[in-house]
Design a protein around this motif. Structure first.
Motif, PDB file in Angstrom:
ATOM      1  N   ARG A   1       1.706   6.832  -6.803  1.00  0.00           N
ATOM      2  CA  ARG A   1       0.885   7.573  -7.285  1.00  0.00           C
ATOM      3  C   ARG A   1       1.237   9.065  -7.020  1.00  0.00           C
ATOM      4  O   ARG A   1       0.953   9.854  -7.761  1.00  0.00           O
ATOM      5  CB  ARG A   1      -0.530   7.130  -6.318  1.00  0.00           C
ATOM      6  N   LEU A   2       2.014   9.234  -5.852  1.00  0.00           N
ATOM      7  CA  LEU A   2       2.291  10.716  -5.651  1.00  0.00           C
ATOM      8  C   LEU A   2       3.446  11.212  -6.843  1.00  0.00           C
ATOM      9  O   LEU A   2       3.431  12.436  -7.199  1.00  0.00           O
ATOM     10  CB  LEU A   2       2.780  10.772  -4.293  1.00  0.00           C
ATOM     11  N   ARG A   3       4.155  10.190  -7.129  1.00  0.00           N
ATOM     12  CA  ARG A   3       5.203  10.418  -8.216  1.00  0.00           C
ATOM     13  C   ARG A   3       4.491  10.888  -9.467  1.00  0.00           C
ATOM     14  O   ARG A   3       4.942  11.841 -10.143  1.00  0.00           O
ATOM     15  CB  ARG A   3       6.423   9.336  -8.394  1.00  0.00           C
ATOM     16  N   GLU A   4       3.347  10.150  -9.896  1.00  0.00           N
ATOM     17  CA  GLU A   4       2.757  10.314 -11.127  1.00  0.00           C
ATOM     18  C   GLU A   4       2.148  11.942 -10.942  1.00  0.00           C
ATOM     19  O   GLU A   4       2.144  12.450 -12.047  1.00  0.00           O
ATOM     20  CB  GLU A   4       1.453   9.444 -11.170  1.00  0.00           C
ATOM     21  N   LYS A   5       1.830  12.451  -9.842  1.00  0.00           N
ATOM     22  CA  LYS A   5       1.099  13.692  -9.782  1.00  0.00           C
ATOM     23  C   LYS A   5       2.023  14.705 -10.113  1.00  0.00           C
ATOM     24  O   LYS A   5       1.673  15.887 -10.069  1.00  0.00           O
ATOM     25  CB  LYS A   5       0.447  13.736  -8.611  1.00  0.00           C
TER      26      LYS A   5
ATOM     27  N   LEU B   1       1.017  -1.199   0.058  1.00  0.00           N
ATOM     28  CA  LEU B   1       0.110  -0.165   0.001  1.00  0.00           C
ATOM     29  C   LEU B   1       0.999   1.151   0.055  1.00  0.00           C
ATOM     30  O   LEU B   1       0.547   2.415  -1.000  1.00  0.00           O
ATOM     31  CB  LEU B   1      -0.971   0.180   1.230  1.00  0.00           C
ATOM     32  N   ARG B   2       2.027   1.337   0.872  1.00  0.00           N
ATOM     33  CA  ARG B   2       2.883   2.458   0.760  1.00  0.00           C
ATOM     34  C   ARG B   2       3.318   2.724  -0.643  1.00  0.00           C
ATOM     35  O   ARG B   2       3.521   3.823  -0.901  1.00  0.00           O
ATOM     36  CB  ARG B   2       3.906   2.132   1.897  1.00  0.00           C
ATOM     37  N   LYS B   3       3.804   1.473  -1.229  1.00  0.00           N
ATOM     38  CA  LYS B   3       4.359   1.639  -2.300  1.00  0.00           C
ATOM     39  C   LYS B   3       3.480   2.232  -3.322  1.00  0.00           C
ATOM     40  O   LYS B   3       3.578   3.037  -4.215  1.00  0.00           O
ATOM     41  CB  LYS B   3       4.905   0.219  -3.072  1.00  0.00           C
ATOM     42  N   LEU B   4       2.079   1.586  -3.453  1.00  0.00           N
ATOM     43  CA  LEU B   4       1.131   2.182  -4.481  1.00  0.00           C
ATOM     44  C   LEU B   4       0.759   3.663  -4.098  1.00  0.00           C
ATOM     45  O   LEU B   4       0.758   4.403  -5.287  1.00  0.00           O
ATOM     46  CB  LEU B   4      -0.079   1.451  -4.268  1.00  0.00           C
TER      47      LEU B   4
END
Length: 128
Positions: free
Chosen positions: A122-126, A115-118
């Motif tokens: 996701r934050l890197r994508e933003k 979950l932490r990796k997901l």
């Protein structure tokens, strides 16, 4: 083909859809075999016909039987169900849902790390 944006299943409809998602196209008898509960053939047939009327499944002739297939992907149904859950149970707050999820003591360390990796991905994508 994907069905309408607002997808809603009853518990029994979801049982039947799960069989179709897992097994692929199936006859009424095949669906009935795979459902955990001992439902009557006519009950399963009624559920499949209802799902077809809603546009969630279709059927093709297979000898004397009909073979039903899902028109809605599991992922699409899951997204819709999750949105409804967040709205109705978590007052529209995905953060409250996530808080509840990570507070679950049944989650393993491996699941928590995933979950932490997901979230990190996701934050890197933003980022711009």
């Amino acid at each position: 083909m994907e069905s309408p944006v607002h997808i809603s299943f009853t518990g029994r409809e979801l049982d039947v859809m799960s069989v179709l998602w897992d097994a692929g196209p199936a006859t009424v008898a095949e669906v009935r075999e795979r459902i955990a509960d001992d439902l009557a053939y006519t009950t399963v047939l009624t559920i499949l016909r209802t799902l077809e009327q809603k546009g969630y499944v279709s059927h093709a002739e297979d000898g004397r039987a009909h073979r039903y297939k899902p028109l809605v992907k599991r992922e699409t149904a899951g997204r819709t169900a999750l949105r409804r859950l967040v709205e109705k149970v978590f007052d529209g707050s995905p953060e409250l849902l996530m808080t509840q999820l990570v507070s679950d003591e049944n989650l393993s360390d491996k699941e928590l790390r995933r979950l932490r990796k997901l979230l990190a991905d996701r934050l890197r994508e933003k980022k711009p």
